[in-house]
Design a protein around this motif. Structure first.
Motif, mmCIF file in Angstrom:
data_model
loop_
_atom_site.group_PDB
_atom_site.id
_atom_site.type_symbol
_atom_site.label_atom_id
_atom_site.label_comp_id
_atom_site.label_asym_id
_atom_site.label_seq_id
_atom_site.Cartn_x
_atom_site.Cartn_y
_atom_site.Cartn_z
ATOM 1 N N ARG A 29 1.600 3.322 -2.178
ATOM 2 C CA ARG A 29 1.033 4.454 -2.919
ATOM 3 C C ARG A 29 0.105 5.299 -2.055
ATOM 4 O O ARG A 29 -0.170 6.455 -2.384
ATOM 5 C CB ARG A 29 0.276 3.956 -4.158
ATOM 6 C CG ARG A 29 1.184 3.407 -5.250
ATOM 7 C CD ARG A 29 0.373 2.927 -6.451
ATOM 8 N NE ARG A 29 1.226 2.441 -7.529
ATOM 9 C CZ ARG A 29 1.732 1.219 -7.578
ATOM 10 N NH1 ARG A 29 1.459 0.371 -6.597
ATOM 11 N NH2 ARG A 29 2.519 0.849 -8.567
ATOM 12 N N ASP A 30 -0.400 4.725 -0.963
ATOM 13 C CA ASP A 30 -1.305 5.468 -0.081
ATOM 14 C C ASP A 30 -0.558 6.407 0.856
ATOM 15 O O ASP A 30 -1.175 7.249 1.523
ATOM 16 C CB ASP A 30 -2.149 4.500 0.751
ATOM 17 C CG ASP A 30 -3.068 3.640 -0.111
ATOM 18 O OD1 ASP A 30 -3.445 4.118 -1.204
ATOM 19 O OD2 ASP A 30 -3.378 2.505 0.293
ATOM 20 N N ASP B 38 0.819 -1.213 0.000
ATOM 21 C CA ASP B 38 0.000 0.000 0.000
ATOM 22 C C ASP B 38 0.854 1.266 0.000
ATOM 23 O O ASP B 38 0.401 2.333 0.430
ATOM 24 C CB ASP B 38 -0.920 0.011 1.222
ATOM 25 C CG ASP B 38 -1.918 -1.135 1.197
ATOM 26 O OD1 ASP B 38 -2.293 -1.570 0.089
ATOM 27 O OD2 ASP B 38 -2.311 -1.604 2.291
#
Length: 261
Positions: free
Chosen positions: A133-134, A131
């Protein structure tokens, strides 16, 4: 005004023999001129050394935060921020180079080995998980650099070579050494987390270096344009230094050289 307006070096007014000599210099065969690779190596020596010795880079690899669990956590946090910043720069540079691939100068300096955004994404995944990219990117730290690259793609594509050269020096030529330093700093094994620095292996580095120099020196650039490339490369190194200084100001447990002034 073009992106290179402030970089162009005007010829002084000359007359008589001085004018003749100036014309002679301008019409010298390309082979008699100083190669671009040599101009860049000599012309960027000082900012290159400075970029390698910033407080932030020293802190990452020389234990400014200690070797305990908390120190490793803080070091990892700041290294991830650095990778996020590099990703912004590489994405902008790769897009710019690709958009100008048919340009006489840019096309001669498009190397697959220099495309490192996917490798950085792989490293971010290693540090942050799937994750990654979060996790918010600190885009404000790279705005000036990214904007400059985008401007050059529109107004002076030949100067993109300077930014590609700086990434080549910083991340490819020094890749094997930096990869080992990162691996030791974070106790990484089996090449995980250092994809950025694995574009060219140590045994192939000299061959790649000759290839880069050969292509660089064969670019069809005038003397003025080569001087502009050197000036732009100095600027690119300064932007790298500026990034490190910004990161050090926001780094826990690290005193910035700006503090206390």
């Amino acid at each position: 005004m073009s992106a290179t307006a402030v970089l162009r070096i005007a010829h002084p007014f000359a007359s008589g023999s001085e004018a003749s000599n100036a014309v002679a210099r301008e019409t010298e065969p390309l082979l008699e001129r100083i190669p671009l690779s040599k101009r860049l190596e000599e012309g960027t020596a000082a900012p290159r050394r400075e970029s390698e010795q910033t407080l932030f880079m020293k802190g990452l690899f020389r234990g400014a935060w200690g070797t305990g669990v908390y120190g490793q956590f803080v070091r990892g946090r700041h290294y991830v921020t650095y990778l996020q910043c590099l990703l912004e720069v590489y994405e902008a540079l790769e897009e710019a180079l690709e958009s100008q691939r048919t340009h006489a100068a840019v096309g001669g300096f498009v190397f697959p080995e220099l495309w490192r955004s996917h490798a950085i994404q792989e490293d971010l995944s290693c540090f942050l998980g799937e994750d990654w990219r979060d996790t918010p990117r600190p885009v404000h730290l790279t705005t000036t650099h990214v904007t400059r690259i985008q401007e050059l793609a529109e107004e002076a594509p030949h100067l993109l070579v300077a930014h590609a050269y700086v990434r080549y020096i910083r991340d490819i030529l020094s890749g094997p050494m930096l990869g080992n330093m990162v691996a030791r700093a974070f106790d990484l094994t089996d090449g995980e987390g250092i994809a950025l620095y694995q574009s060219v292996g140590p045994s192939s580095l000299e061959i790649f270096q000759r290839r880069v120099s050969r292509n660089m020196d064969s670019l069809n650039l005038t003397d003025d344009e080569m001087r502009e490339v050197v000036q732009e490369a100095r600027l690119a190194f300064r932007l790298e230094i500026q990034l490190s200084d910004s990161l050090s100001r926001g780094a826990l447990g690290m005193k910035s050289p700006d503090l206390g002034r």
